[in-house]
Motif scaffolding. Structure first.
Motif, PDB file in Angstrom:
ATOM      1  N   PHE A  29       0.708  -1.161  -0.083  1.00 24.81           N
ATOM      2  CA  PHE A  29       0.047   0.236   0.024  1.00 24.81           C
ATOM      3  C   PHE A  29       0.926   1.237   0.020  1.00 24.81           C
ATOM      4  CE2 PHE A  29      -3.036   3.141   1.680  1.00 24.81           C
ATOM      5  CZ  PHE A  29      -4.214   3.008   0.891  1.00 24.81           C
ATOM      6  N   GLU A  30       1.941   1.271   0.764  1.00 27.84           N
ATOM      7  CA  GLU A  30       2.948   2.279   0.637  1.00 27.84           C
ATOM      8  C   GLU A  30       3.448   2.531  -0.542  1.00 27.84           C
ATOM      9  OE1 GLU A  30       4.856   2.118   5.316  1.00 27.84           O
ATOM     10  OE2 GLU A  30       5.493   0.991   3.684  1.00 27.84           O
ATOM     11  N   GLN A  31       3.807   1.469  -1.357  1.00 28.13           N
ATOM     12  CA  GLN A  31       4.462   1.450  -2.819  1.00 28.13           C
ATOM     13  C   GLN A  31       3.036   2.200  -3.719  1.00 28.13           C
ATOM     14  OE1 GLN A  31       5.865  -1.990  -4.365  1.00 28.13           O
ATOM     15  NE2 GLN A  31       6.534  -2.703  -2.166  1.00 28.13           N
ATOM     16  N   GLU A  87      -6.317   8.136  -7.293  1.00 25.43           N
ATOM     17  CA  GLU A  87      -5.484   7.547  -7.910  1.00 25.43           C
ATOM     18  C   GLU A  87      -4.979   6.323  -7.336  1.00 25.43           C
ATOM     19  OE1 GLU A  87      -3.876   8.667 -11.038  1.00 25.43           O
ATOM     20  OE2 GLU A  87      -2.409   6.758 -10.957  1.00 25.43           O
ATOM     21  N   VAL A  88      -4.823   5.866  -6.329  1.00 24.89           N
ATOM     22  CA  VAL A  88      -4.705   4.738  -5.563  1.00 24.89           C
ATOM     23  C   VAL A  88      -5.815   3.738  -5.670  1.00 24.89           C
ATOM     24  CG1 VAL A  88      -4.700   3.361  -3.282  1.00 24.89           C
ATOM     25  CG2 VAL A  88      -3.272   5.695  -3.898  1.00 24.89           C
ATOM     26  N   ARG A  94     -10.039  -0.942  -6.301  1.00 26.69           N
ATOM     27  CA  ARG A  94     -11.065  -1.329  -5.195  1.00 26.69           C
ATOM     28  C   ARG A  94     -11.375   0.123  -4.341  1.00 26.69           C
ATOM     29  NH1 ARG A  94      -7.925  -1.967  -0.419  1.00 26.69           N
ATOM     30  NH2 ARG A  94      -5.496  -2.298  -0.639  1.00 26.69           N
ATOM     31  N   THR A  95     -12.064  -0.027  -3.553  1.00 23.65           N
ATOM     32  CA  THR A  95     -12.484   1.192  -2.644  1.00 23.65           C
ATOM     33  C   THR A  95     -11.485   1.158  -1.351  1.00 23.65           C
ATOM     34  OG1 THR A  95     -14.806   1.163  -3.107  1.00 23.65           O
ATOM     35  CG2 THR A  95     -14.276   2.321  -1.217  1.00 23.65           C
ATOM     36  N   VAL A  96     -10.931   2.555  -1.156  1.00 26.52           N
ATOM     37  CA  VAL A  96     -10.248   2.605  -0.054  1.00 26.52           C
ATOM     38  C   VAL A  96     -10.698   3.655   0.804  1.00 26.52           C
ATOM     39  CG1 VAL A  96      -7.573   3.534   0.549  1.00 26.52           C
ATOM     40  CG2 VAL A  96      -8.047   1.880  -1.513  1.00 26.52           C
ATOM     41  N   ALA A  97     -10.439   3.297   2.070  1.00 30.94           N
ATOM     42  CA  ALA A  97     -10.853   4.712   3.079  1.00 30.94           C
ATOM     43  C   ALA A  97      -9.824   5.656   2.810  1.00 30.94           C
ATOM     44  CB  ALA A  97     -10.946   4.055   4.580  1.00 30.94           C
ATOM     45  N   ALA A  98     -10.451   6.910   2.948  1.00 28.76           N
ATOM     46  CA  ALA A  98      -9.586   8.034   2.854  1.00 28.76           C
ATOM     47  C   ALA A  98      -8.752   8.151   4.105  1.00 28.76           C
ATOM     48  CB  ALA A  98     -10.533   9.466   3.086  1.00 28.76           C
ATOM     49  N   GLY A  99      -9.101   7.870   5.164  1.00 27.60           N
ATOM     50  CA  GLY A  99      -8.128   7.665   6.451  1.00 27.60           C
ATOM     51  C   GLY A  99      -7.029   6.697   6.064  1.00 27.60           C
ATOM     52  N   ALA A 100      -6.997   5.681   5.435  1.00 27.28           N
ATOM     53  CA  ALA A 100      -6.100   4.793   5.411  1.00 27.28           C
ATOM     54  C   ALA A 100      -4.730   5.344   4.509  1.00 27.28           C
ATOM     55  CB  ALA A 100      -6.662   3.550   4.318  1.00 27.28           C
ATOM     56  N   VAL A 101      -5.372   6.048   3.529  1.00 29.56           N
ATOM     57  CA  VAL A 101      -4.289   7.073   2.785  1.00 29.56           C
ATOM     58  C   VAL A 101      -3.544   8.053   3.682  1.00 29.56           C
ATOM     59  CG1 VAL A 101      -4.107   8.489   0.773  1.00 29.56           C
ATOM     60  CG2 VAL A 101      -5.381   6.793   0.643  1.00 29.56           C
ATOM     61  N   HIS A 102      -4.467   8.706   4.366  1.00 35.02           N
ATOM     62  CA  HIS A 102      -3.800   9.973   5.255  1.00 35.02           C
ATOM     63  C   HIS A 102      -2.888   9.346   6.177  1.00 35.02           C
ATOM     64  CE1 HIS A 102      -5.756  13.334   3.498  1.00 35.02           C
ATOM     65  NE2 HIS A 102      -7.058  12.717   3.422  1.00 35.02           N
ATOM     66  N   LEU A 156       0.270   8.333   4.477  1.00 35.20           N
ATOM     67  CA  LEU A 156       1.021   9.611   4.147  1.00 35.20           C
ATOM     68  C   LEU A 156       1.788  10.405   5.244  1.00 35.20           C
ATOM     69  CD1 LEU A 156      -1.598  11.407   1.904  1.00 35.20           C
ATOM     70  CD2 LEU A 156       0.486  10.701   1.068  1.00 35.20           C
ATOM     71  N   ASN A 157       1.094  10.212   6.506  1.00 33.71           N
ATOM     72  CA  ASN A 157       1.660  10.795   7.699  1.00 33.71           C
ATOM     73  C   ASN A 157       3.038   9.673   7.829  1.00 33.71           C
ATOM     74  OD1 ASN A 157       0.164  12.937   8.151  1.00 33.71           O
ATOM     75  ND2 ASN A 157      -1.248  11.911   9.573  1.00 33.71           N
ATOM     76  N   ARG A 158       2.766   8.545   7.850  1.00 33.54           N
ATOM     77  CA  ARG A 158       3.711   7.616   8.216  1.00 33.54           C
ATOM     78  C   ARG A 158       5.099   7.725   7.346  1.00 33.54           C
ATOM     79  NH1 ARG A 158       1.017   2.921   8.500  1.00 33.54           N
ATOM     80  NH2 ARG A 158       1.600   2.358   6.218  1.00 33.54           N
ATOM     81  N   LEU A 159       4.722   7.989   6.025  1.00 27.77           N
ATOM     82  CA  LEU A 159       5.621   8.026   5.040  1.00 27.77           C
ATOM     83  C   LEU A 159       6.671   9.361   5.067  1.00 27.77           C
ATOM     84  CD1 LEU A 159       4.064   6.744   1.754  1.00 27.77           C
ATOM     85  CD2 LEU A 159       5.893   5.347   3.051  1.00 27.77           C
ATOM     86  N   GLU A 160       5.794  10.561   5.797  1.00 31.73           N
ATOM     87  CA  GLU A 160       6.354  11.689   5.964  1.00 31.73           C
ATOM     88  C   GLU A 160       7.318  11.648   7.307  1.00 31.73           C
ATOM     89  OE1 GLU A 160       3.568  14.969   6.180  1.00 31.73           O
ATOM     90  OE2 GLU A 160       5.212  16.486   5.696  1.00 31.73           O
TER      91      GLU A 160
END
Lengths: 209, 108
Positions: B8-10, B31-32, B38-46, B49-53
């Motif tokens: 998912f990070e990729q 885009e993801v 598939r449907t992804v929760a907005a929170g999962a992306v956020h 993003l925070n973890r990668l930052e």
């Protein structure tokens, strides 16, 4: 026309989000709600979608607290249950240790204190701690009550009417309200501590409020 | 030391690469979802993003808000040098893993 999601859900989301993400994340959700979900799915389904997104953030904030509390409840049932029986024997005149009820109350209280403090620290909002305490206590109590009642319903259906009687429902509601209130109160205290610590830290670092 | 990236990070990093200057929360989510189909929760992306930052693979800056967002700002993301390296390593590792594989007969 710019439609708006349920105000309570938006307020709840902004309460739980860290200060850094409050505007950007709520803005992203609002943009998606107005731009794609509402026009294609209508108001009711769009509101349900928004509430589900907020639910995801809520669960993300509460899952560790809920898991710890449930683990403690099952451990205390397994470990302290026999101890409590031994205490009953003690009252019957047989020398046994007294059941340490404090062990069943203090650890969950500490978890709720920590969860409240952490939530308020992260969100920079006092009420975030209370919100996490409320949701976690409510979920845990519901699971524990279900664990208490369901075995009767499944394995002794002839006794199920006892669980469904007016008195039992009243007692279950009383337990739900009292434990949720107590959990919320303890987490609110944690939230107070988290808020004070956050402000002290910001003052120490010389950041304007 | 190689930075390990989850699938998912990729997907999130690749979305940012593809979106270039337009990589903000909602666009990344869309885009993801399109790429993963598939449907992804907005929170999962956020959260990702925070973890990668935090891992210094991304950096972000605030952009202007729009009327559609009630004036709330967008947070735009870009890959750091470490982020680009991590993505390249993930791609090379995946390529190495699949090299020489021929689809098994009867499974497709």
């Amino acid at each position: 026309m710019n439609h708006t999601p349920p105000r309570w859900a938006e307020a709840w989301l902004r309460l739980l989000l860290p200060a850094r993400d409050r505007e950007t994340v709520s803005g992203d959700l609002l943009e998606q709600y107005r731009d794609s979900v509402h026009p294609t799915q209508g108001r009711l389904r769009a509101n349900a979608w928004y509430v589900a997104q907020v639910g995801w953030f809520t669960w993300r904030r509460c899952w560790l607290t809920v898991s710890l509390l449930l683990l403690m409840s099952f451990v205390s049932q397994a470990v302290l249950g026999p101890w409590a029986i031994a205490g009953g024997l003690g009252r019957a005149g047989i020398a046994t240790p007294v059941p340490p009820l404090l062990l069943m109350v203090v650890p969950p209280a500490l978890v709720l204190l920590w969860a409240g403090a952490w939530a308020s620290w992260r969100a920079s909002r006092f009420w975030a701690g209370a919100a996490v305490g409320f949701i976690a206590s409510l979920l845990v109590t519901k699971v524990l009550l279900a664990a208490l009642v369901l075995p009767f319903v499944i394995w002794q259906p002839q006794l199920a009417w006892v669980a469904m009687s007016w008195e039992s429902l009243r007692d279950l509601t009383l337990i739900l309200v009292s434990t949720t209130s107590a959990g919320t109160a303890v987490a609110t205290l944690g939230g107070l501590a988290g808020t004070v610590a956050r402000r002290a830290n910001r003052s120490y670092l010389g950041i304007e409020h | 030391m190689a930075v390990l990236l989850g699938a998912f990070e990729q997907a999130v990093l690749l979305a940012i690469v593809r979106l270039r200057e337009d990589a903000y929360g909602r666009a990344i989510l869309r885009e993801v979802q399109t790429r993963l189909d598939r449907t992804v929760a907005a929170g999962a992306v956020h959260v990702t993003l925070n973890r990668l930052e935090r891992r210094a693979l991304l950096l972000s800056e605030l952009g202007a808000g729009t009327e559609l967002r009630a004036g709330r700002p967008r947070r735009y993301y870009a890959l750091t040098t470490e982020g680009r390296q991590a993505l390249n390593q993930a791609h090379a590792g995946m390529h190495q893993l699949w090299r020489g594989y021929k689809p098994l007969r009867g499974t497709i």
